[in-house]
Design an enzyme around this catalytic site. Structure first.
Site, mmCIF file in Angstrom:
data_model
loop_
_atom_site.group_PDB
_atom_site.id
_atom_site.type_symbol
_atom_site.label_atom_id
_atom_site.label_comp_id
_atom_site.label_asym_id
_atom_site.label_seq_id
_atom_site.Cartn_x
_atom_site.Cartn_y
_atom_site.Cartn_z
ATOM 1 N N ARG A 266 -29.697 12.125 69.909
ATOM 2 C CA ARG A 266 -30.231 11.404 68.747
ATOM 3 C C ARG A 266 -30.190 9.916 69.075
ATOM 4 N NH1 ARG A 266 -25.651 9.278 66.284
ATOM 5 N NH2 ARG A 266 -23.798 10.616 66.266
ATOM 6 N N HIS A 270 -25.698 8.673 63.292
ATOM 7 C CA HIS A 270 -25.506 10.013 62.726
ATOM 8 C C HIS A 270 -26.192 10.118 61.376
ATOM 9 C CE1 HIS A 270 -23.611 13.779 61.628
ATOM 10 N NE2 HIS A 270 -23.125 13.214 60.535
ATOM 11 N N TYR A 280 -19.326 3.876 69.726
ATOM 12 C CA TYR A 280 -18.874 5.034 70.500
ATOM 13 C C TYR A 280 -19.864 5.484 71.570
ATOM 14 C CZ TYR A 280 -21.701 7.400 66.892
ATOM 15 O OH TYR A 280 -22.716 7.767 66.040
#
Length: 368
Positions: A266, A270, A280
């Site tokens: 992706r 999120h 991250y």
């Protein structure tokens, strides 16, 4: 004990080694597995590409609408178009789709009006009122819960003797949920006609895939439930289509469910609810996966065949923008949701005493 020494890891290694990624179209848009190349017409290839481009624009506009405060909950989809839309392209209208919250594109292409998808994002109950003949359930917010539901829907299909399937999707994080194991185990035990997708986009929110499980692939988890499982290049629309088509044929022929892991990425956060992927994920990792973009890859393939062009892509983009504008306008015209709507939708017939009082209080407030 010599050669007869017991090795508890042998079977594990044997299973892991068998899960090689299935691919037909490489990153340069070249066919590398001609034997598996599906017999899709030029018109079908163009239609699939059009849906992928349209959905990328829908994602971009949905992110903008979210930032403007005109949408509520939204989970970006860029990077997963091949996984989502090529799998859907292999389905039939009568099949049932049980989506996760990132899987709005599939149910829109299955028949859910786009304006209702926007209302779902806003938490409006009309967004969950599915039109007759559109075989989808509202997107599931609870991680992995749709797996258990899909097993149940598939068993119902089986008992009715219908030649259809129940298809569900979750992410790599969903494969760590108890519902994931319960769903595939139940469907496997009863040979229910279900297709379970794990869209492995590398991160469950901020948790890397390799941290959340010791399994080298997520597909291998289906073996424990005794169901056929496959690892697919989720950035390759042709491979995803073939894997889904095969799983559907076996399911309707009474051969039971399949687990398909699509290896994808992706490109966005999120969700738009404050997630910052730069905390991250590295820029190098983003760049690595940008070279595998499913739309770029498919574009190269179709242009080489002479059936796609910049002009054709611009036509799809403009159509998408216009239809999205009309859909959000229609969503804006929906009646405002009221507290009394919530109470009436939750209770049919006699209401509990305390809710009767609250209903009258809010009814009076809403009438002013």
């Amino acid at each position: 004990m010599g050669e007869n020494k017991f090795d508890p890891t042998a079977a594990l290694h044997e299973v892991e080694e068998k899960f090689q990624m299935f691919q037909i179209l490489n990153e340069e848009g070249e066919i590398v597995n001609n034997e598996a190349n599906p017999d899709l017409s030029d018109e079908e290839l163009v239609e699939l590409m059009s849906r992928m481009v349209y959905t990328r624009i829908l994602d971009q506009r949905s992110i903008s609408l979210n930032r403007q405060g005109r949408l509520g909950f939204y989970a970006p989809t860029a990077g997963q178009e091949a996984s989502q839309l090529a799998s859907h392209f292999a389905l039939e209208k009568e099949d049932w789709i049980l989506p996760g919250y990132r899987d709005v594109p599939q149910i829109v292409w299955h028949g859910l009006p786009l304006w209702k998808a926007f209302l779902f994002s806003r938490g409006h109950f009309v967004g969950n009122q599915i039109p007759e003949g559109v075989n989808v359930l509202p997107p599931q917010i609870i991680i992995g819960a749709q797996y258990v539901q899909a097993a149940g829907v598939a068993l119902g299909i089986q008992k009715r003797g219908q030649k259809t399937v129940a298809v569900t999707y979750t992410g790599d994080g969903g494969s760590s949920q108890g519902d994931f194991y319960e769903g595939i185990n139940f469907a496997g035990a009863f040979k229910a006609p279900a297709i379970f997708f794990v869209q492995n986009n590398q991160f469950a929110i901020s948790t890397p895939r390799e941290v959340q499980t010791a399994a080298k692939t997520l597909a291998q988890k289906g073996i424990a439930a005794g169901i056929p499982s496959i690892l697919v290049d989720g950035m390759d629309p042709l491979a995803v289509y073939v894997a889904t088509k095969d799983a559907r044929e076996r399911a309707v022929n009474g051969e039971g469910p399949t687990l398909i892991e699509t290896l994808c990425y992706r490109y966005g956060p999120h969700t738009m609810a404050g997630d910052d992927p730069t905390r991250y994920r590295t820029g190098d990792l983003d760049n690595e996966w940008s070279l595998k973009d499913p739309i770029v890859r498919f574009r190269k393939y179709l242009e080489a065949k002479g059936i796609w062009s910049k002009e054709k892509e611009e036509e799809v983009i403009e159509r998408a923008k216009e239809e999205i504008k009309d859909a959000i306008k229609k969503a804006d015209q929906a009646p405002k949701q009221k507290v009394t709507d919530l109470i009436e939708n939750m209770y049919e017939g006699e209401k509990p005493h305390n809710l009767k009082e609250q209903f009258e209080i809010y009814k009076e407030k809403e009438s002013k």
